[in-house]
Design a protein around this motif. Structure first.
Motif, mmCIF file in Angstrom:
data_model
loop_
_atom_site.group_PDB
_atom_site.id
_atom_site.type_symbol
_atom_site.label_atom_id
_atom_site.label_comp_id
_atom_site.label_asym_id
_atom_site.label_seq_id
_atom_site.Cartn_x
_atom_site.Cartn_y
_atom_site.Cartn_z
ATOM 1 N N MET A 1 -11.379 -4.053 2.677
ATOM 2 C CA MET A 1 -11.809 -2.717 2.277
ATOM 3 C C MET A 1 -11.660 -2.577 0.771
ATOM 4 O O MET A 1 -10.623 -2.864 0.206
ATOM 5 C CB MET A 1 -10.939 -1.682 2.992
ATOM 6 N N ASP A 2 -12.715 -2.137 0.133
ATOM 7 C CA ASP A 2 -12.682 -1.930 -1.311
ATOM 8 C C ASP A 2 -12.196 -0.519 -1.596
ATOM 9 O O ASP A 2 -12.863 0.456 -1.304
ATOM 10 C CB ASP A 2 -14.069 -2.143 -1.896
ATOM 11 N N THR A 3 -11.014 -0.423 -2.163
ATOM 12 C CA THR A 3 -10.445 0.907 -2.435
ATOM 13 C C THR A 3 -10.399 1.220 -3.919
ATOM 14 O O THR A 3 -9.756 2.166 -4.322
ATOM 15 C CB THR A 3 -9.023 1.012 -1.847
ATOM 16 N N ASP A 4 -11.112 0.443 -4.735
ATOM 17 C CA ASP A 4 -11.050 0.672 -6.176
ATOM 18 C C ASP A 4 -11.565 2.041 -6.588
ATOM 19 O O ASP A 4 -11.105 2.608 -7.565
ATOM 20 C CB ASP A 4 -11.847 -0.401 -6.919
ATOM 21 N N LEU A 5 -12.527 2.587 -5.862
ATOM 22 C CA LEU A 5 -13.147 3.828 -6.300
ATOM 23 C C LEU A 5 -12.869 5.019 -5.403
ATOM 24 O O LEU A 5 -13.242 6.129 -5.731
ATOM 25 C CB LEU A 5 -14.664 3.628 -6.414
ATOM 26 N N ASP A 6 -12.265 4.829 -4.258
ATOM 27 C CA ASP A 6 -12.081 5.982 -3.373
ATOM 28 C C ASP A 6 -10.717 6.635 -3.559
ATOM 29 O O ASP A 6 -9.804 6.074 -4.137
ATOM 30 C CB ASP A 6 -12.351 5.624 -1.905
ATOM 31 N N ASP A 10 -4.482 5.264 -3.429
ATOM 32 C CA ASP A 10 -3.047 5.473 -3.670
ATOM 33 C C ASP A 10 -2.243 5.427 -2.375
ATOM 34 O O ASP A 10 -1.039 5.174 -2.403
ATOM 35 C CB ASP A 10 -2.798 6.799 -4.382
ATOM 36 N N ILE A 11 -2.889 5.686 -1.265
ATOM 37 C CA ILE A 11 -2.226 5.591 0.040
ATOM 38 C C ILE A 11 -2.413 4.186 0.605
ATOM 39 O O ILE A 11 -1.476 3.567 1.110
ATOM 40 C CB ILE A 11 -2.797 6.642 1.018
ATOM 41 N N HIS A 12 -3.634 3.665 0.509
ATOM 42 C CA HIS A 12 -3.962 2.357 1.087
ATOM 43 C C HIS A 12 -3.214 1.205 0.416
ATOM 44 O O HIS A 12 -2.667 0.341 1.098
ATOM 45 C CB HIS A 12 -5.471 2.117 0.989
ATOM 46 N N ASP A 13 -3.218 1.178 -0.896
ATOM 47 C CA ASP A 13 -2.651 0.040 -1.626
ATOM 48 C C ASP A 13 -1.208 -0.283 -1.245
ATOM 49 O O ASP A 13 -0.875 -1.456 -1.060
ATOM 50 C CB ASP A 13 -2.782 0.235 -3.139
ATOM 51 N N PRO A 14 -0.324 0.712 -1.096
ATOM 52 C CA PRO A 14 1.044 0.370 -0.682
ATOM 53 C C PRO A 14 1.198 0.234 0.845
ATOM 54 O O PRO A 14 2.310 0.100 1.340
ATOM 55 C CB PRO A 14 1.882 1.535 -1.215
ATOM 56 N N GLY A 15 0.083 0.260 1.589
ATOM 57 C CA GLY A 15 0.169 0.066 3.033
ATOM 58 C C GLY A 15 0.281 1.337 3.846
ATOM 59 O O GLY A 15 0.626 1.283 5.029
#
Length: 60
Positions: A1-6, A10-15
């Motif tokens: 999942m590309d979360t760079d722009l959504d 901030d929630i996804h990156d740390p799990g």
């Protein structure tokens, strides 16, 4: 999942866990979609539905 722009990165990156939905309506995230011209009742129904889904998926 590309979360760079959504907004969820901030929630996804740390799990973290989150619920998100995307709109296909041309007004989704449109700067002119503001009260009093927006459909408040429809927005309230969608918000209530999302809260119900998130509540059911939440870890007790």
């Amino acid at each position: 999942m590309d979360t760079d722009l959504d907004e969820a990165r901030d929630i996804h990156d740390p799990g973290g866990r989150y619920v998100s939905y995307l709109g296909t309506n041309p007004w989704f995230h449109h700067p002119d979609d503001r009260w009093p011209t927006t459909e408040v009742a429809k927005t309230a129904r969608l918000a209530t539905a999302m809260l119900s889904i998130a509540d059911r998926l939440a870890v007790p």
